[in-house]
Design a protein around this motif. Structure first.
Motif, PDB file in Angstrom:
ATOM      1  N   LEU A 113     -44.770 120.724  44.378  1.00 17.00           N
ATOM      2  CA  LEU A 113     -43.464 120.166  44.000  1.00 17.00           C
ATOM      3  C   LEU A 113     -43.479 118.647  43.933  1.00 17.00           C
ATOM      4  CD1 LEU A 113     -41.152 122.541  46.046  1.00 17.00           C
ATOM      5  CD2 LEU A 113     -41.175 122.309  43.554  1.00 17.00           C
ATOM      6  N   ALA A 114     -44.404 118.001  44.662  1.00 20.42           N
ATOM      7  CA  ALA A 114     -44.440 116.530  44.624  1.00 20.42           C
ATOM      8  C   ALA A 114     -44.594 116.052  43.187  1.00 20.42           C
ATOM      9  CB  ALA A 114     -45.580 116.025  45.508  1.00 20.42           C
ATOM     10  N   GLY A 115     -45.534 116.638  42.461  1.00 24.13           N
ATOM     11  CA  GLY A 115     -45.726 116.264  41.061  1.00 24.13           C
ATOM     12  C   GLY A 115     -44.619 116.789  40.157  1.00 24.13           C
ATOM     13  N   LEU A 116     -44.139 117.974  40.466  1.00 27.82           N
ATOM     14  CA  LEU A 116     -43.115 118.586  39.607  1.00 27.82           C
ATOM     15  C   LEU A 116     -41.785 117.823  39.682  1.00 27.82           C
ATOM     16  CD1 LEU A 116     -43.833 122.394  40.171  1.00 27.82           C
ATOM     17  CD2 LEU A 116     -44.627 120.893  38.335  1.00 27.82           C
TER      18      LEU A 116
ATOM     19  N   LEU B  33     -36.085 124.539  40.996  1.00 25.75           N
ATOM     20  CA  LEU B  33     -37.399 124.171  40.481  1.00 25.75           C
ATOM     21  C   LEU B  33     -38.421 124.738  41.462  1.00 25.75           C
ATOM     22  CD1 LEU B  33     -39.261 122.528  38.580  1.00 25.75           C
ATOM     23  CD2 LEU B  33     -38.865 120.542  40.065  1.00 25.75           C
ATOM     24  N   LEU B  34     -39.242 125.670  40.989  1.00 31.10           N
ATOM     25  CA  LEU B  34     -40.120 126.420  41.890  1.00 31.10           C
ATOM     26  C   LEU B  34     -41.520 125.835  41.927  1.00 31.10           C
ATOM     27  CD1 LEU B  34     -38.814 129.880  40.703  1.00 31.10           C
ATOM     28  CD2 LEU B  34     -38.187 128.660  42.799  1.00 31.10           C
ATOM     29  N   SER B  35     -42.130 125.876  43.102  1.00 28.57           N
ATOM     30  CA  SER B  35     -43.417 125.190  43.266  1.00 28.57           C
ATOM     31  C   SER B  35     -44.548 125.917  42.548  1.00 28.57           C
ATOM     32  CB  SER B  35     -43.760 125.025  44.747  1.00 28.57           C
ATOM     33  OG  SER B  35     -44.124 126.248  45.324  1.00 28.57           O
ATOM     34  N   GLY B  36     -44.379 127.206  42.275  1.00 28.18           N
ATOM     35  CA  GLY B  36     -45.432 127.947  41.571  1.00 28.18           C
ATOM     36  C   GLY B  36     -46.465 128.497  42.534  1.00 28.18           C
ATOM     37  N   ARG B  37     -47.259 129.395  42.000  1.00 33.81           N
ATOM     38  CA  ARG B  37     -48.193 130.135  42.854  1.00 33.81           C
ATOM     39  C   ARG B  37     -49.488 129.358  43.098  1.00 33.81           C
ATOM     40  NH1 ARG B  37     -52.171 131.407  39.550  1.00 33.81           N
ATOM     41  NH2 ARG B  37     -51.670 131.584  37.346  1.00 33.81           N
ATOM     42  N   ALA B  38     -50.189 129.787  44.159  1.00 32.32           N
ATOM     43  CA  ALA B  38     -51.537 129.272  44.417  1.00 32.32           C
ATOM     44  C   ALA B  38     -52.522 129.901  43.436  1.00 32.32           C
ATOM     45  CB  ALA B  38     -51.928 129.604  45.861  1.00 32.32           C
TER      46      ALA B  38
ATOM     47  N   ALA C 247     -49.793 124.037  39.929  1.00 35.03           N
ATOM     48  CA  ALA C 247     -50.550 122.828  39.608  1.00 35.03           C
ATOM     49  C   ALA C 247     -50.833 122.701  38.107  1.00 35.03           C
ATOM     50  CB  ALA C 247     -51.860 122.840  40.379  1.00 35.03           C
ATOM     51  N   GLY C 248     -50.390 123.616  37.279  1.00 41.52           N
ATOM     52  CA  GLY C 248     -50.758 123.608  35.869  1.00 41.52           C
ATOM     53  C   GLY C 248     -49.814 122.804  34.987  1.00 41.52           C
ATOM     54  N   PRO C 249     -50.256 122.489  33.751  1.00 41.19           N
ATOM     55  CA  PRO C 249     -49.427 121.708  32.830  1.00 41.19           C
ATOM     56  C   PRO C 249     -48.156 122.435  32.412  1.00 41.19           C
ATOM     57  CG  PRO C 249     -51.451 122.486  31.750  1.00 41.19           C
ATOM     58  CD  PRO C 249     -51.576 122.818  33.191  1.00 41.19           C
ATOM     59  N   ALA C 250     -48.205 123.756  32.340  1.00 42.74           N
ATOM     60  CA  ALA C 250     -47.003 124.503  31.932  1.00 42.74           C
ATOM     61  C   ALA C 250     -45.880 124.295  32.942  1.00 42.74           C
ATOM     62  CB  ALA C 250     -47.339 125.992  31.811  1.00 42.74           C
ATOM     63  N   ALA C 251     -46.251 124.221  34.233  1.00 39.45           N
ATOM     64  CA  ALA C 251     -45.234 124.026  35.269  1.00 39.45           C
ATOM     65  C   ALA C 251     -44.597 122.648  35.149  1.00 39.45           C
ATOM     66  CB  ALA C 251     -45.854 124.205  36.656  1.00 39.45           C
ATOM     67  N   ALA C 252     -45.399 121.637  34.826  1.00 43.85           N
ATOM     68  CA  ALA C 252     -44.870 120.276  34.677  1.00 43.85           C
ATOM     69  C   ALA C 252     -43.892 120.211  33.504  1.00 43.85           C
ATOM     70  CB  ALA C 252     -46.019 119.291  34.481  1.00 43.85           C
ATOM     71  N   GLN C 253     -44.254 120.885  32.433  1.00 44.97           N
ATOM     72  CA  GLN C 253     -43.370 120.894  31.256  1.00 44.97           C
ATOM     73  C   GLN C 253     -42.052 121.589  31.594  1.00 44.97           C
ATOM     74  OE1 GLN C 253     -44.221 123.317  27.796  1.00 44.97           O
ATOM     75  NE2 GLN C 253     -45.016 121.481  26.789  1.00 44.97           N
ATOM     76  N   LEU C 254     -42.155 122.683  32.322  1.00 43.34           N
ATOM     77  CA  LEU C 254     -40.950 123.423  32.721  1.00 43.34           C
ATOM     78  C   LEU C 254     -40.075 122.574  33.647  1.00 43.34           C
ATOM     79  CD1 LEU C 254     -40.265 126.471  31.989  1.00 43.34           C
ATOM     80  CD2 LEU C 254     -40.650 126.906  34.404  1.00 43.34           C
TER      81      LEU C 254
ATOM     82  N   LEU D 259     -58.779 132.273  51.936  1.00 44.75           N
ATOM     83  CA  LEU D 259     -57.374 131.862  52.019  1.00 44.75           C
ATOM     84  C   LEU D 259     -57.264 130.345  51.959  1.00 44.75           C
ATOM     85  CD1 LEU D 259     -56.110 134.334  54.765  1.00 44.75           C
ATOM     86  CD2 LEU D 259     -55.271 134.199  52.427  1.00 44.75           C
ATOM     87  N   THR D 260     -58.203 129.653  52.637  1.00 40.42           N
ATOM     88  CA  THR D 260     -58.173 128.189  52.664  1.00 40.42           C
ATOM     89  C   THR D 260     -58.389 127.610  51.273  1.00 40.42           C
ATOM     90  OG1 THR D 260     -59.092 128.302  54.886  1.00 40.42           O
ATOM     91  CG2 THR D 260     -59.140 126.163  53.822  1.00 40.42           C
ATOM     92  N   CYS D 261     -59.225 128.278  50.483  1.00 41.22           N
ATOM     93  CA  CYS D 261     -59.560 127.748  49.153  1.00 41.22           C
ATOM     94  C   CYS D 261     -58.569 128.153  48.072  1.00 41.22           C
ATOM     95  CB  CYS D 261     -60.948 128.230  48.733  1.00 41.22           C
ATOM     96  SG  CYS D 261     -62.237 127.577  49.774  1.00 41.22           S
ATOM     97  N   ALA D 262     -57.542 128.913  48.429  1.00 37.70           N
ATOM     98  CA  ALA D 262     -56.589 129.360  47.402  1.00 37.70           C
ATOM     99  C   ALA D 262     -55.822 128.183  46.821  1.00 37.70           C
ATOM    100  CB  ALA D 262     -55.625 130.381  47.990  1.00 37.70           C
ATOM    101  N   GLY D 263     -55.822 127.051  47.558  1.00 35.90           N
ATOM    102  CA  GLY D 263     -55.154 125.854  47.044  1.00 35.90           C
ATOM    103  C   GLY D 263     -53.669 125.883  47.334  1.00 35.90           C
ATOM    104  N   PRO D 264     -52.969 124.766  46.987  1.00 35.77           N
ATOM    105  CA  PRO D 264     -51.535 124.695  47.258  1.00 35.77           C
ATOM    106  C   PRO D 264     -50.758 125.625  46.345  1.00 35.77           C
ATOM    107  CG  PRO D 264     -52.248 122.781  46.013  1.00 35.77           C
ATOM    108  CD  PRO D 264     -53.486 123.559  46.346  1.00 35.77           C
ATOM    109  N   GLY D 265     -49.586 125.987  46.801  1.00 35.45           N
ATOM    110  CA  GLY D 265     -48.746 126.894  46.013  1.00 35.45           C
ATOM    111  C   GLY D 265     -48.406 128.130  46.820  1.00 35.45           C
TER     112      GLY D 265
END
Ligand code: FES
Length: 573
Positions: A51-54, A136-141, A208-215, A171-177
């Motif tokens: 969400l920081a970037g979004l 505005l949703l943070s989106g999945r990992a 973390a993807g570009p589609a989420a930023a556009q949304l 689980l640790t490598c799934a990344g943020p989301g």
């Protein structure tokens, strides 16, 4: 733009208006509507990290549409770290959103959310703040793993230390989301989209993807347009929209936690979110989404399969099935977050398939019902059971109770290899309702007793006044009301008492003579919690039972004038 709520702060030429304009010069010098961005990010909540970037993208969208973005903090509710449960703070975070709007010159809201209770709090806060708003949703990992199934395998001795540590590394490598199964976060994201409180296309996106930023950018711009049109959450979340969300919840085999959050939302907006109403809507809804934990795929597969519009198309197909009597499968006149009726999105969506991720009503993943509400002598005010995650052979079952009074008692007894326990046992976990714990932690899916695990038993009936994780499974009757702590029948169950579960009849009964139960009630005393102070104490004094959403009595607002529309007095502090 004229007639803004924030004009109450900035219009005029007295010293107070001057001070307000100085404090927020972008608005004071004649700018457009002030759009609050409710910020739920925190280093303690990795699920909300995208969400920081979004939020930067949303602010860009707000500015481009002529609005003024202002960010304000809201308590971040992360499931991973908060004890005893983030649920204890859902109402507090919702209240923060409401009070920030009440006390500040905010014309519209972008409410951020991701991890379970941040979305639930966002829905409730937006509804009560009563200004134009979208989530505005943070989106999945990137990916996820099925921790609860792995845990049962470990308790059964089939997952060694190396595999267990490999799981942790994954689980640790799934990344943020957010979690990628149809757990509570994914369920609430999907339901938010169905309710029209986020833009269509939000469900299943990678944060973390570009589609989420556009949304996110479009979300900011859309809220400015909603302020212009005066579109408030109550205009969007109608009874039809709520009913669509309840049906969609059943169709995806979603989290039982969402039943509580939708009931609370209904309570804030004067809608019918009762268990009886929900059960009537669920009766003929089969499992239409082949997603974890009830199906095979992760939530990431949903966008490619058509997302919410295709799911709604599948639900609409219920109306055409022979012998169906429960009215339309879904109401497509309800509005999506972009202001268009869902009918228009559904018309453009890929059709559901006979064997893919989103199925036609005639080719479901599993038959109806996937979710039921039960009542009976053990749950006079109701409880919920997720049939899609249960064992078919346990849906009609009678067995002796084994009563567990809190988390420590549960772990100690169920891990005891010498515990005397029958294969047909019914585990009763009590004292973990909204008032009891307090906050209603997710301890309802009690582990299978160690001796039964060794004997190859993988599921037993469990009954609880608590909740369970959206990723959990098993034959578990949850949210039993009234809860034990307030003297519900659950409080009077003793080891060995026969309990009967009958899902087809929608019953959960304690087969003990009422006269004997009355005798037990005479000597019963609620557990005391003398050390409570601050928020937990306030919460315990005001929280309601699960069927009405575990909301605070001071926050439910069945009439429009009870929402935040009260304008503040303009004055100097
Ligand atoms: Fe935060 Fe699952 S733990 S979304």
């Amino acid at each position: 733009m004229s007639g803004l709520r924030s004009d109450r702060w900035f219009a005029g030429d007295d010293e107070v208006a001057v001070l307000h304009r100085v404090a927020l010069p972008a608005r004071g010098s004649g700018g457009g509507p002030v759009i609050g961005i409710a910020d739920t990010t925190s280093d303690l909540n990795p699920c909300n990290a995208p969400l920081a970037g979004l939020m930067v993208a949303a602010a860009r969208g707000i500015r481009a549409a002529g609005g003024i973005p202002v960010r304000f903090p809201v308590m971040s509710l992360g499931e991973d770290l908060m004890k005893p449960t983030a649920m204890l703070y859902r109402n507090l975070a919702a209240m923060q959103i409401e009070e920030q709007v009440r006390s500040n010159p905010i014309d519209g809201l972008v409410v951020t959310g991701g991890c379970d209770k941040t979305v639930a709090a966002g829905l409730l806060g937006a509804a009560s703040a009563d200004v134009p708003a979208l989530l505005l949703l943070s989106g999945r990992a990137r990916w996820g793993t099925d921790l609860w199934r792995a845990l049962e395998e470990r308790r059964a001795g089939r997952l060694d230390d190396d595999a267990w540590h490999e799981l942790e590394a994954c689980l640790t490598c799934a990344g943020p989301g957010t979690c990628t199964t149809m757990g509570t976060a994914s369920t609430l994201a999907l339901l938010t989209e169905v309710l029209g409180l986020c833009l269509p296309g939000s469900t299943g996106l990678a944060g973390a993807g570009p589609a989420a930023a556009q949304l996110a950018e479009r979300t900011g711009a859309r809220v400015v347009a909603m302020v212009e049109a005066g579109t408030r959450p109550a205009d969007v979340v109608t009874q039809a929209a709520l009913d669509n969300a309840l049906r969609a919840l059943a169709a995806v085999g979603g989290s039982t936690n969402a039943v509580i959050h939708l009931a609370a939302l209904a309570g804030r907006l004067g809608l019918d979110g009762s268990l009886a109403h929900a059960d009537a809507l669920w009766r003929d809804v089969p499992l239409l989404a082949d997603v974890e934990p009830c199906g095979r795929y992760l939530a990431a597969a949903l966008p490619e399969a058509g997302g919410v519009p295709t799911l709604l198309a599948a639900l609409a197909g219920l109306a055409g099935l022979a012998g169906r009597t429960a009215g339309p499968g879904v109401d497509l006149t309800a509005l999506a977050g972009d202001g268009l009726p869902w009918r228009q999105h559904v018309a453009l969506a890929p059709a559901p398939s006979t064997d893919g991720v989103l199925r036609t009503a005639a080719h479901p993943v599993a038959p109806a019902p996937t979710m039921v509400a039960l009542t009976g002598s053990l749950a006079p005010d109701g409880c919920v059971l997720k049939v899609a995650a249960a064992s078919p052979d346990l849906l009609q079952h009678t067995g002796p109770a084994l009563v567990l009074d809190d988390y420590e008692d549960m772990r100690a007894r169920l891990d005891d290899p010498d515990l005397a326990v029958d294969d047909d046992v019914v585990l009763v976990v009590r004292g973990i309702g909204p008032v009891g714990a307090p906050g209603m932690p997710e301890w309802g899916m009690a582990p299978i007793p160690a001796p039964l695990v060794r004997r190859g038993v993988r599921d037993v009936v469990r009954v609880s006044d608590g909740r369970m994780s959206g990723t959990s499974f098993g034959t578990v009757a949850l949210h039993v009301a009234p809860e034990a702590q307030v003297g519900g029948p659950l409080a009077h169950v003793r080891d060995g008492d026969p309990i009967r579960l009958d899902v087809p009849a929608r019953r959960l009964d304690l087969l003990v003579d009422p006269a004997e139960l009355a005798r037990r009630a005479e000597t019963w005393q609620p557990a005391t919690a003398a050390d409570l102070r601050g928020w937990p104490l306030l919460y315990r004094q005001h929280v309601g039972q699960a069927p009405t959403g575990a909301d605070l009595d001071v926050l439910a607002a069945p009439r429009p004038e009870q929402r935040v529309r009260v304008e503040p007095t303009v004055g100097r502090s």
